[in-house]
Scaffold this motif. Structure first.
Motif, short mmCIF file in Angstrom:
data_model
loop_
_atom_site.label_atom_id
_atom_site.label_comp_id
_atom_site.label_asym_id
_atom_site.label_seq_id
_atom_site.Cartn_x
_atom_site.Cartn_y
_atom_site.Cartn_z
N SER A 31 85.78 91.02 42.10
CA SER A 31 87.19 91.10 42.45
C SER A 31 87.80 89.71 42.52
O SER A 31 87.14 88.76 42.94
N THR A 33 90.74 89.37 44.21
CA THR A 33 91.66 89.50 45.34
C THR A 33 91.09 88.73 46.54
O THR A 33 89.94 88.96 46.92
N ASP A 47 96.77 91.80 50.62
CA ASP A 47 97.72 92.68 49.94
C ASP A 47 98.95 91.84 49.64
O ASP A 47 99.62 91.37 50.56
N GLU A 48 99.23 91.64 48.36
CA GLU A 48 100.33 90.77 47.95
C GLU A 48 101.68 91.22 48.53
O GLU A 48 102.54 90.39 48.83
#
Length: 136
Positions: A31, A33, A47-48
């Protein structure tokens, strides 16, 4: 003799855990993220839409949290992660189980660095992994 052999076989997994460090989690390395994973559990996942990323180059400090910082992690390294295989020592602060957790002196191996500044850090002994981003 059979008892001794059985006892040794039971102790083998515990002894091997002391000798061998865990490999980086496949989910983590796969990932890009920003996140923090502690002992197999996701402690924070960016979480953007509701989160913020920060990087302070002078302190080699990565900050990741939600907008009100009620959920976050802060990783401050002794050096900037620059190359795969490098080891950096870091202090880590994060929010988990309704309280702030803090650990100092954690050695992290730089497992991977992407062109966009994403860095994967791993401590196999404690099974702590972080994906952070060096911001321009």
């Amino acid at each position: 003799m059979k008892r001794i052999l059985t006892l040794l076989l039971c102790l083998l997994p515990a002894l091997s855990a002391c000798i061998f460090e865990a490999r980086i989690d496949d989910e983590l390395i796969g990932s890009d993220t920003p996140c923090l994973k502690v002992k197999g559990r996701m402690a924070f996942l960016y979480d953007e839409a509701t989160g913020q990323l920060g990087y302070v180059p002078a302190r080699h400090e990565f900050r990741t949290g939600n907008d009100d910082m009620s959920d976050f992690f802060i990783l401050r390294c002794d050096a900037a992660p620059k190359e795969e295989g490098q080891t950096v020592t870091a202090s880590l602060t994060w929010f988990q189980n309704y309280e702030v957790q803090k650990r100092d002196g954690i050695p992290f191996k730089v497992e991977k660095i992407a062109d966009d500044g994403t860095v994967w850090l791993w401590n196999g002994k404690e099974s702590i992994g972080a994906v952070v981003r060096i911001l321009p």
